[in-house]
Structures are given as structure tokens and as C-alpha cells.
Design an enzyme around this catalytic site. Structure first.
Site, PDB file in Angstrom:
ATOM      1  N   THR A  84       0.815  -1.214   0.000  1.00 42.06           N
ATOM      2  CA  THR A  84       0.000   0.000   0.000  1.00 42.06           C
ATOM      3  C   THR A  84       0.852   1.268   0.000  1.00 42.06           C
ATOM      4  OG1 THR A  84      -1.790  -1.207   1.092  1.00 42.06           O
ATOM      5  CG2 THR A  84      -1.886   1.198   1.187  1.00 42.06           C
ATOM      6  N   GLU A  96       0.347   9.812  -5.256  1.00 39.48           N
ATOM      7  CA  GLU A  96       0.823  11.169  -4.951  1.00 39.48           C
ATOM      8  C   GLU A  96       1.683  11.704  -6.082  1.00 39.48           C
ATOM      9  OE1 GLU A  96       1.672  12.934  -1.159  1.00 39.48           O
ATOM     10  OE2 GLU A  96       1.754  10.922  -0.288  1.00 39.48           O
ATOM     11  N   HIS A 116      -7.196   0.109  -0.772  1.00 33.90           N
ATOM     12  CA  HIS A 116      -6.342  -0.789  -1.567  1.00 33.90           C
ATOM     13  C   HIS A 116      -7.156  -2.069  -1.716  1.00 33.90           C
ATOM     14  CE1 HIS A 116      -1.976  -2.359  -2.293  1.00 33.90           C
ATOM     15  NE2 HIS A 116      -2.808  -2.707  -3.261  1.00 33.90           N
TER      16      HIS A 116
END
Length: 129
Positions: free
Chosen positions: A35, A43, A70
């Protein structure tokens, strides 16, 4: 900072290696995309989406919020593509919807992200104290 338009979008890709796995990152013990690696890719897509609107010598952006799921495991060797789309601009805060898909086009994660446009010199001066 130039005006950032709602709908501005960018994608970033990553070929999953052992270094990106949950086991390597300490977020789990399996050899699948961790994750933290997926979050970093999301990002990166957001950062790259707004980078052309910033003054490279003096401005950058920092992540200030990340809310993601996720949903599907991704194995070593697969390619993941994250896409970030601007949904709101409030002064120096930029909000995004984000998602990540595997090489089959299946969503593996999604959510929202916020970044703040900063003056690099002022930001780093506060950190260096």
C-alpha cells in the site's frame, strides 16, 4: 502559480518489483504491491498533474491529506498506473480524485488526495530551524 483548471489530470506508472512489495516496505509479509508504494504512485501522479502550473525555481507542492482504499493485490512484474484528477482548487490547496489500475485495467485502489502549493525557500527555512 498559474490558474489550475478543474479536470486537469495526469497518470504515473510503476512496474512492480520486489522493492515495491509489502514485505520489503514493512507493511505486510507478502510479495505483492505494498500500500505505501501504491500511495506514493498516486501522490506522484497528483504532483505531476499540477507541476506545469508552478514556478519551478520557487514553488512546489506537498501532500497534506490522503484517503485511499487498496482493493486488489498486484504481483511482482505487473504494471500499475495511477491517475490523479483535480476536483477543486481553493487558494493554494488542490484536491484530487485518484485511482490505480493494474495492467488488466482493474481498479486496485482509489480515493482522494490534497496537496498544498508552497514557497520552497520559506518551507525549507522552517524545516532547517
Amino acid at each position: 502559480m498559474k490558474e489550475i483548471e478543474i479536470g486537469t489530470s495526469q497518470s504515473a506508472s510503476l512496474r512492480v518489483t520486489e522493492a515495491h512489495t509489502a514485505r520489503a516496505l514493512g507493511s505486510g509479509d507478502l510479495p505483492v504491491l505494498g500500500t505505501p508504494a501504491m500511495a506514493a504512485l498516486m501522490e506522484r501522479a497528483a504532483m505531476e498533474a499540477i507541476a506545469p502550473y508552478l514556478t519551478p525555481e520557487t514553488e512546489s507542492s506537498v501532500g497534506v491529506a490522503l484517503n485511499i482504499t487498496h482493493e486488489r493485490a498486484t504481483g511482482i512484474g505487473d504494471t500499475v498506473r495511477a491517475t490523479a484528477t483535480v476536483t477543486e482548487v481553493d487558494g493554494r490547496r488542490i484536491d484530487f480524485t485518484i485511482n490505480a489500475v493494474d495492467s488488466s485495467g482493474r481498479i486496485i485502489g482509489q480515493g482522494s488526495h490534497s496537496r498544498f502549493v508552497i514557497d520552497v525557500q520559506k518551507f525549507m527555512a522552517r524545516i532547517e530551524k
